[in-house]
Design a protein around this motif. Structure first.
Motif, PDB file in Angstrom:
ATOM      1  N   THR A  88     -28.887  91.692 -70.309  1.00 58.05           N
ATOM      2  CA  THR A  88     -28.067  91.608 -69.103  1.00 58.05           C
ATOM      3  C   THR A  88     -28.933  91.264 -67.899  1.00 58.05           C
ATOM      4  OG1 THR A  88     -26.507  93.239 -69.974  1.00 58.05           O
ATOM      5  CG2 THR A  88     -26.474  92.852 -67.602  1.00 58.05           C
ATOM      6  N   ILE A  89     -28.517  90.248 -67.159  1.00 63.87           N
ATOM      7  CA  ILE A  89     -29.214  89.800 -65.955  1.00 63.87           C
ATOM      8  C   ILE A  89     -28.256  89.922 -64.775  1.00 63.87           C
ATOM      9  CG2 ILE A  89     -30.371  87.883 -64.806  1.00 63.87           C
ATOM     10  CD1 ILE A  89     -31.932  88.952 -67.138  1.00 63.87           C
ATOM     11  N   SER A  90     -28.704  90.567 -63.705  1.00 68.20           N
ATOM     12  CA  SER A  90     -27.876  90.714 -62.513  1.00 68.20           C
ATOM     13  C   SER A  90     -27.882  89.426 -61.703  1.00 68.20           C
ATOM     14  CB  SER A  90     -28.380  91.875 -61.661  1.00 68.20           C
ATOM     15  OG  SER A  90     -27.651  91.947 -60.448  1.00 68.20           O
ATOM     16  N   LEU A  91     -26.690  89.000 -61.287  1.00 65.82           N
ATOM     17  CA  LEU A  91     -26.542  87.819 -60.429  1.00 65.82           C
ATOM     18  C   LEU A  91     -26.271  88.213 -58.982  1.00 65.82           C
ATOM     19  CD1 LEU A  91     -24.284  85.635 -62.772  1.00 65.82           C
ATOM     20  CD2 LEU A  91     -26.778  85.690 -62.651  1.00 65.82           C
ATOM     21  N   ARG A  92     -26.395  89.487 -58.664  1.00 69.02           N
ATOM     22  CA  ARG A  92     -26.088  89.966 -57.327  1.00 69.02           C
ATOM     23  C   ARG A  92     -27.219  89.633 -56.360  1.00 69.02           C
ATOM     24  NH1 ARG A  92     -24.438  95.626 -60.171  1.00 69.02           N
ATOM     25  NH2 ARG A  92     -22.408  94.938 -60.985  1.00 69.02           N
ATOM     26  N   VAL A  93     -26.867  89.564 -55.080  1.00 71.62           N
ATOM     27  CA  VAL A  93     -27.855  89.288 -54.039  1.00 71.62           C
ATOM     28  C   VAL A  93     -28.748  90.508 -53.859  1.00 71.62           C
ATOM     29  CG1 VAL A  93     -28.183  88.724 -51.602  1.00 71.62           C
ATOM     30  CG2 VAL A  93     -26.293  87.674 -52.883  1.00 71.62           C
ATOM     31  N   ARG A  94     -30.043  90.270 -53.806  1.00 75.20           N
ATOM     32  CA  ARG A  94     -31.006  91.366 -53.668  1.00 75.20           C
ATOM     33  C   ARG A  94     -32.016  91.070 -52.571  1.00 75.20           C
ATOM     34  NH1 ARG A  94     -32.874  92.010 -59.793  1.00 75.20           N
ATOM     35  NH2 ARG A  94     -32.061  89.878 -59.863  1.00 75.20           N
ATOM     36  N   ASN A  95     -32.629  92.150 -52.071  1.00 75.60           N
ATOM     37  CA  ASN A  95     -33.670  92.048 -51.044  1.00 75.60           C
ATOM     38  C   ASN A  95     -35.013  92.419 -51.637  1.00 75.60           C
ATOM     39  OD1 ASN A  95     -31.847  91.375 -49.007  1.00 75.60           O
ATOM     40  ND2 ASN A  95     -31.504  93.496 -48.458  1.00 75.60           N
ATOM     41  N   PHE A  96     -36.035  91.745 -51.160  1.00 72.01           N
ATOM     42  CA  PHE A  96     -37.401  92.127 -51.493  1.00 72.01           C
ATOM     43  C   PHE A  96     -38.192  92.224 -50.201  1.00 72.01           C
ATOM     44  CE2 PHE A  96     -41.753  90.429 -51.966  1.00 72.01           C
ATOM     45  CZ  PHE A  96     -42.306  91.522 -52.603  1.00 72.01           C
ATOM     46  N   ASN A  97     -38.723  93.399 -49.911  1.00 78.48           N
ATOM     47  CA  ASN A  97     -39.544  93.621 -48.722  1.00 78.48           C
ATOM     48  C   ASN A  97     -41.015  93.537 -49.117  1.00 78.48           C
ATOM     49  OD1 ASN A  97     -37.497  94.252 -46.671  1.00 78.48           O
ATOM     50  ND2 ASN A  97     -37.068  96.030 -47.949  1.00 78.48           N
ATOM     51  N   SER A  98     -41.695  92.553 -48.569  1.00 77.42           N
ATOM     52  CA  SER A  98     -43.105  92.391 -48.906  1.00 77.42           C
ATOM     53  C   SER A  98     -43.949  93.464 -48.220  1.00 77.42           C
ATOM     54  CB  SER A  98     -43.592  91.005 -48.479  1.00 77.42           C
ATOM     55  OG  SER A  98     -43.691  90.918 -47.069  1.00 77.42           O
ATOM     56  N   LYS A  99     -45.133  93.647 -48.734  1.00 80.52           N
ATOM     57  CA  LYS A  99     -46.083  94.547 -48.096  1.00 80.52           C
ATOM     58  C   LYS A  99     -46.644  93.882 -46.835  1.00 80.52           C
ATOM     59  CE  LYS A  99     -47.521  96.248 -52.630  1.00 80.52           C
ATOM     60  NZ  LYS A  99     -48.675  96.352 -53.582  1.00 80.52           N
ATOM     61  N   ARG A 100     -47.272  94.684 -45.993  1.00 80.31           N
ATOM     62  CA  ARG A 100     -47.960  94.126 -44.827  1.00 80.31           C
ATOM     63  C   ARG A 100     -49.249  93.456 -45.299  1.00 80.31           C
ATOM     64  NH1 ARG A 100     -47.374  98.401 -39.749  1.00 80.31           N
ATOM     65  NH2 ARG A 100     -45.092  98.439 -39.728  1.00 80.31           N
ATOM     66  N   LEU A 101     -49.288  92.156 -45.168  1.00 77.13           N
ATOM     67  CA  LEU A 101     -50.426  91.386 -45.646  1.00 77.13           C
ATOM     68  C   LEU A 101     -51.351  91.036 -44.487  1.00 77.13           C
ATOM     69  CD1 LEU A 101     -48.426  88.913 -47.923  1.00 77.13           C
ATOM     70  CD2 LEU A 101     -49.441  91.097 -48.569  1.00 77.13           C
ATOM     71  N   LYS A 102     -52.640  91.094 -44.731  1.00 78.10           N
ATOM     72  CA  LYS A 102     -53.621  90.701 -43.719  1.00 78.10           C
ATOM     73  C   LYS A 102     -54.107  89.300 -44.062  1.00 78.10           C
ATOM     74  CE  LYS A 102     -56.556  93.707 -42.178  1.00 78.10           C
ATOM     75  NZ  LYS A 102     -57.732  94.610 -42.060  1.00 78.10           N
ATOM     76  N   VAL A 103     -53.817  88.347 -43.185  1.00 80.31           N
ATOM     77  CA  VAL A 103     -54.192  86.948 -43.402  1.00 80.31           C
ATOM     78  C   VAL A 103     -54.797  86.395 -42.113  1.00 80.31           C
ATOM     79  CG1 VAL A 103     -52.391  86.605 -45.124  1.00 80.31           C
ATOM     80  CG2 VAL A 103     -51.913  86.108 -42.744  1.00 80.31           C
ATOM     81  N   ASN A 104     -55.420  85.250 -42.238  1.00 73.45           N
ATOM     82  CA  ASN A 104     -55.970  84.549 -41.069  1.00 73.45           C
ATOM     83  C   ASN A 104     -55.035  83.421 -40.679  1.00 73.45           C
ATOM     84  OD1 ASN A 104     -58.261  86.179 -41.051  1.00 73.45           O
ATOM     85  ND2 ASN A 104     -59.399  84.783 -42.376  1.00 73.45           N
ATOM     86  N   ASP A 105     -54.700  83.342 -39.383  1.00 74.60           N
ATOM     87  CA  ASP A 105     -53.857  82.240 -38.934  1.00 74.60           C
ATOM     88  C   ASP A 105     -54.671  80.953 -38.895  1.00 74.60           C
ATOM     89  OD1 ASP A 105     -55.436  82.415 -36.698  1.00 74.60           O
ATOM     90  OD2 ASP A 105     -53.829  82.929 -35.307  1.00 74.60           O
ATOM     91  N   VAL A 106     -54.073  79.879 -38.397  1.00 67.54           N
ATOM     92  CA  VAL A 106     -54.734  78.583 -38.425  1.00 67.54           C
ATOM     93  C   VAL A 106     -56.001  78.567 -37.579  1.00 67.54           C
ATOM     94  CG1 VAL A 106     -53.486  77.598 -36.466  1.00 67.54           C
ATOM     95  CG2 VAL A 106     -54.256  76.097 -38.321  1.00 67.54           C
ATOM     96  N   ASN A 107     -56.106  79.467 -36.602  1.00 67.10           N
ATOM     97  CA  ASN A 107     -57.301  79.564 -35.754  1.00 67.10           C
ATOM     98  C   ASN A 107     -58.332  80.537 -36.305  1.00 67.10           C
ATOM     99  OD1 ASN A 107     -56.229  77.751 -33.861  1.00 67.10           O
ATOM    100  ND2 ASN A 107     -55.101  79.392 -32.833  1.00 67.10           N
ATOM    101  N   GLY A 108     -58.043  81.140 -37.455  1.00 72.68           N
ATOM    102  CA  GLY A 108     -58.988  82.082 -38.056  1.00 72.68           C
ATOM    103  C   GLY A 108     -58.844  83.504 -37.577  1.00 72.68           C
TER     104      GLY A 108
END
Length: 281
Positions: A88-108
């Motif tokens: 059984t696979i659910s076709l319902r709309v679901r939410n996924f909340n990502s973790k707080r990620l630490k990344v560098n923007d285009v300026n570093g």
């Protein structure tokens, strides 16, 4: 792998047939028609093994002897391929909340970013057979897409001709949705919406970047004030000369320009000096 319809028959008709076969089986055993009873019992068990209950917005993937037989989306009770494996696979709309990620923007500059991903499965066959545990696949690909998009924009800028993470959330979210959809098509997943839920400079540079923002804002404001002041002074002198109110030579023109610029650009209110005339001896 693409989703296709599996073989099904009406569930209520199938259950009625099972009841009739069981009744014939009991009657045959009492009348000592053991062969007929055994055949009816086997048929009843075979049909009974295919009974499947499907809830709204669910899809059942039917697998028989390792082969994909199709998917069932019709809600209610049905009878499908006997002795098959059904997932059984659910076709319902679901939410996924990502973790707080630490990344560098285009300026570093290191920034913290997080987003909410709204999605649903649109192809159950792809979700089951093309990826391993599609929920984990969605989670990992979402974080990868967030990192990829965040590195293409600066966190903030004071020019109007550049998109930023802070000032252009709609455009960034649209870019994220498109990038993520390209990654998740293989899993039969449709991205409905993406939104940034957290955006901030990383803690180790937050104070320094705040001072930089303040300095950049002051410089931008000063630039705008000076540009406006020059235009105002130019208009004032042109109006005076056009109306014939005064006739300024080059020296007085320079003095007036200097006085007007100082009075307009100065942070503090200027103290006017009133000239009451010239005293001749």
């Amino acid at each position: 792998m693409r989703e296709k319809d599996a073989w099904v028959m009406n569930g209520f008709a199938g259950i009625l047939a099972i009841i009739v076969l069981l009744a014939v089986t009991v009657f045959s055993f009492f009348q000592e028609y053991f062969v007929l009873g055994a055949v009816c019992l086997v048929l009843a068990v075979t049909l009974g093994s295919g009974v499947t209950l499907i809830q709204p917005n669910q899809s059942v993937v039917v697998i028989f002897l390792g082969k994909y037989m199709g998917s069932i989306r019709k809600e209610g009770i049905v009878i499908t391929v006997p002795f098959s494996i059904r997932r059984t696979i659910s076709l319902r709309v679901r939410n996924f909340n990502s973790k707080r990620l630490k990344v560098n923007d285009v300026n570093g500059n290191p920034v913290e970013i997080a987003a909410v991903i709204v999605f649903r499965v649109v192809d159950s066959a792809k979700a089951v057979f093309d990826v391993d545990r599609y929920e984990n696949f969605v989670e990992i690909q979402s974080e990868t897409a967030i990192r990829a998009v965040a590195t293409k924009y600066p966190y903030d800028t004071f020019t109007d001709n550049e998109l930023t993470l802070r000032g252009n959330a709609e455009e960034v979210s649209g870019h994220l949705a498109k990038d993520l959809q390209d990654r998740l098509t293989v899993a039969g997943v449709e991205i409905i919406e993406t939104r940034l839920t957290h955006l901030a400079y990383s803690t180790e540079i937050a104070q320094a970047m705040l001072q930089r923002q303040q300095a950049s804002a002051i410089i931008a404001a000063r630039k705008q004030i000076v540009e406006g002041a020059v235009g105002m002074v130019q208009d004032a002198i042109e109006q005076l000369e056009q109306d014939g109110i005064v006739d300024l030579d080059e020296e007085r023109r320079v003095a007036m320009i200097n006085n007007l610029l100082v009075s307009i650009v100065s942070d503090h209110g200027t103290q006017p000096v009133v000239n009451t005339g010239t005293l001749y001896q």
